[in-house]
Design a protein around this motif. Structure first.
Motif, short mmCIF file in Angstrom:
data_model
loop_
_atom_site.label_atom_id
_atom_site.label_comp_id
_atom_site.label_asym_id
_atom_site.label_seq_id
_atom_site.Cartn_x
_atom_site.Cartn_y
_atom_site.Cartn_z
N LEU A 21 1.02 -1.27 0.01
CA LEU A 21 -0.11 0.02 -0.05
C LEU A 21 0.96 1.28 -0.10
O LEU A 21 0.49 2.21 -0.53
N ALA A 22 1.93 1.12 0.38
CA ALA A 22 3.09 2.28 0.97
C ALA A 22 3.83 2.59 -0.43
O ALA A 22 5.03 2.53 -0.26
N THR A 23 3.35 2.46 -1.70
CA THR A 23 4.10 2.73 -2.78
C THR A 23 3.54 3.82 -3.73
O THR A 23 2.36 3.72 -4.00
N PRO A 24 4.31 4.21 -4.61
CA PRO A 24 3.59 5.23 -5.67
C PRO A 24 2.82 4.63 -6.60
O PRO A 24 1.66 5.03 -7.09
N SER A 25 3.02 3.46 -7.03
CA SER A 25 2.24 2.58 -7.86
C SER A 25 0.80 2.16 -7.33
O SER A 25 -0.14 2.03 -8.08
N PHE A 54 -0.66 3.92 -5.32
CA PHE A 54 -1.59 5.40 -5.09
C PHE A 54 -2.13 5.35 -6.64
O PHE A 54 -3.02 5.98 -6.81
N GLU A 55 -1.25 5.28 -7.51
CA GLU A 55 -1.67 5.48 -9.10
C GLU A 55 -2.53 4.46 -9.35
O GLU A 55 -3.68 5.07 -10.15
N ARG A 56 -2.55 3.27 -8.82
CA ARG A 56 -3.74 2.20 -9.07
C ARG A 56 -4.89 2.50 -8.50
O ARG A 56 -5.84 2.25 -9.13
N ASP A 57 -5.02 2.69 -7.01
CA ASP A 57 -6.17 3.11 -6.32
C ASP A 57 -5.72 3.86 -5.13
O ASP A 57 -5.66 3.64 -4.18
N SER A 58 -5.85 5.32 -5.76
CA SER A 58 -5.58 6.34 -4.65
C SER A 58 -6.70 6.18 -3.40
O SER A 58 -6.42 6.70 -2.55
N ALA A 59 -7.82 5.96 -3.95
CA ALA A 59 -8.98 6.08 -2.76
C ALA A 59 -8.55 5.08 -1.81
O ALA A 59 -8.90 5.22 -0.53
N LEU A 60 -8.02 3.79 -2.12
CA LEU A 60 -7.70 2.77 -1.16
C LEU A 60 -6.61 3.31 -0.42
O LEU A 60 -6.57 3.21 0.90
N VAL A 61 -5.46 3.84 -0.96
CA VAL A 61 -4.31 3.99 -0.23
C VAL A 61 -4.65 5.23 0.63
O VAL A 61 -4.27 5.47 1.92
N TRP A 62 -5.29 6.46 0.00
CA TRP A 62 -5.78 7.50 0.92
C TRP A 62 -6.50 6.94 2.24
O TRP A 62 -6.52 7.36 3.43
N GLY A 63 -7.64 6.05 1.93
CA GLY A 63 -8.28 5.47 3.00
C GLY A 63 -7.59 4.67 4.18
O GLY A 63 -7.72 4.89 5.23
N TRP A 64 -6.66 4.10 3.56
CA TRP A 64 -5.43 3.58 4.40
C TRP A 64 -4.63 4.47 5.31
O TRP A 64 -4.68 4.15 6.67
N TYR A 65 -4.36 5.41 4.71
CA TYR A 65 -3.61 6.41 5.56
C TYR A 65 -4.52 7.29 6.57
O TYR A 65 -4.02 7.70 7.56
N GLU A 66 -5.76 7.62 6.04
CA GLU A 66 -6.83 8.30 6.96
C GLU A 66 -6.84 7.21 8.03
O GLU A 66 -7.18 7.83 9.38
N TRP A 67 -7.10 6.06 7.87
CA TRP A 67 -7.30 5.25 9.09
C TRP A 67 -6.26 5.25 10.05
O TRP A 67 -6.28 5.18 11.12
N ARG A 68 -5.06 5.14 9.39
CA ARG A 68 -3.85 5.21 10.52
C ARG A 68 -3.82 6.54 10.88
O ARG A 68 -3.46 6.58 12.40
N ARG A 69 -4.12 7.57 10.35
CA ARG A 69 -3.99 9.01 10.90
C ARG A 69 -4.99 9.17 12.16
O ARG A 69 -4.61 9.67 13.25
N PHE A 114 8.00 3.36 -0.36
CA PHE A 114 8.95 2.45 -0.72
C PHE A 114 9.42 3.24 -2.52
O PHE A 114 8.66 3.60 -3.08
N GLY A 115 10.79 3.25 -2.32
CA GLY A 115 11.17 3.56 -3.82
C GLY A 115 11.55 5.11 -3.75
O GLY A 115 12.07 5.48 -4.88
N GLU A 116 10.92 5.93 -2.99
CA GLU A 116 11.23 7.32 -2.94
C GLU A 116 12.49 7.65 -2.09
O GLU A 116 12.75 7.28 -1.14
N GLY A 117 12.86 8.97 -2.31
CA GLY A 117 13.88 9.41 -1.56
C GLY A 117 13.37 10.13 -0.12
O GLY A 117 12.28 10.41 -0.18
N LEU A 118 14.35 10.15 0.61
CA LEU A 118 14.07 10.72 2.03
C LEU A 118 14.28 12.35 2.05
O LEU A 118 14.98 12.72 0.86
N PRO A 119 13.41 13.10 2.81
CA PRO A 119 13.43 14.47 2.62
C PRO A 119 15.17 14.78 3.05
O PRO A 119 15.65 14.41 4.08
N GLU A 120 15.60 15.63 2.20
CA GLU A 120 17.06 15.87 2.15
C GLU A 120 17.84 16.40 3.50
O GLU A 120 18.48 15.92 3.81
N LEU A 121 16.89 17.56 3.83
CA LEU A 121 17.39 18.11 5.01
C LEU A 121 17.41 17.17 6.16
O LEU A 121 18.61 17.23 6.89
N ALA A 122 16.42 16.56 6.57
CA ALA A 122 16.28 15.72 7.51
C ALA A 122 17.47 14.64 7.56
O ALA A 122 18.12 14.15 8.64
#
Ligand code: APR
Length: 256
Positions: free
Chosen positions: A50-54, A56-71, A169-177
């Motif tokens: 669920l934690a991948t750019p692909s 979110f591309e495939r099913d943005s509502a599922l991924v957003w729903g998962w993050y809202e549930w966690r939040r 997964f697959g994304e870069g970390l925030p550079e300053l941090a």
């Protein structure tokens, strides 16, 4: 609880302390870790899928729903004794830097300041197109049903799609941090790694950088992680038990 006197002595002499935390520190606040099996309707999903750019591309509502549930789960949770021990520690050592892989805000709510969030934050979201950052509202205690799809909002400036402000997964970390975390890991006297499986890079490499630079390194985890041979001391147990005892025996006893 008894700690090795060499560990206590090493910690008492440390002027710069760095701490790296992972999902395990929030486990005692009721937040499931990544390697825990998801429960309820989320059981069918693997967090690493669920934690991948692909995803979110495939099913943005599922991924957003998962993050809202966690939040929402985080909003309903409280910091635990381990979060509080770290916040207390910042008042007892000359310099403490807290680096976390966690996207929750339980460290801040326990009183820690200047936390370096390597994997972003659940409470922030940003527009995929114009990168406008949004702070998501705090006051929504209702937990969405597990597995519920929720459409991500549209950006108020450009109409683009808003995405969770976390590192996938697959994304870069925030550079300053990341740069700040590397600098402190290479310059600290003691490095404490708490509640992480230490498998996700590059965050996991920080403990090795600290060890290579000569720091005293300590792991706090109830389970074997595989970095036991790379650290000076491995303390087996829950963060909520070990950290308050460690702070009390190392530093508090010196100040009272
Ligand atoms: N106290 C301390 N550690 C604990 C506790 C506890 N009470 N309960 C569990 N743990 C330990 C587990 O033994 C495990 O080693 O916490 C660790 C949690 O590991 P993960 O779930 O892999 O979490 P983390 O290491 O933070 O994951 C790293 O992976 O999915 C990505 O971006 C995500 O930030 C996350 C990264």
């Amino acid at each position: 609880m008894h700690f090795d006197p060499a560990l206590l002595k090493g910690l008492r002499g440390a002027r710069q302390v760095a701490i790296l935390t992972g999902a395990g520190i929030s486990a005692e606040s009721g937040i499931p870790t990544f390697r825990d099996k998801l429960t309820g309707l989320w059981e069918r999903y693997d967090p690493s899928e669920l934690a991948t750019p692909s995803a979110f591309e495939r099913d943005s509502a599922l991924v957003w729903g998962w993050y809202e549930w966690r939040r929402m789960m985080v909003l309903r949770a409280q910091p635990n004794a381990a979060h509080r021990a770290i916040a207390t520690l910042s008042e007892l050592v000359p310099q403490l830097t807290l680096v976390t892989q966690n996207v929750d805000d339980l460290h801040e709510r326990a009183g820690s300041r200047g936390v370096l969030h390597l994997h972003g934050e659940l409470a922030r979201a940003y527009c995929e197109t114009c990168r406008n950052v949004y702070r998501l509202p705090d006051g929504v205690p209702e937990l969405p049903a597990a597995g519920k799809r929720i459409q991500p909002p549209q950006c108020a400036s450009c109409g683009g799609r808003v995405r969770p402000g976390v590192v996938w997964f697959g994304e870069g970390l925030p550079e300053l941090a990341w740069h700040a975390a590397v600098t402190v890991s290479c310059g600290c006297d003691a490095f404490i790694v708490v509640g992480t499986s230490a498998v996700v890079q590059p965050a996991a490499s920080l403990v090795h950088k600290a060890a290579a630079a000569g720091a005293l390194t300590i792991q706090v985890n109830p389970d074997i992680t595989g970095i036991e041979d790379s650290v000076s001391f491995s303390l087996r147990g829950s963060a909520g038990d070990i950290l308050p005892a460690l702070v009390l025996q190392t530093w508090r006893s010196r100040t009272v």
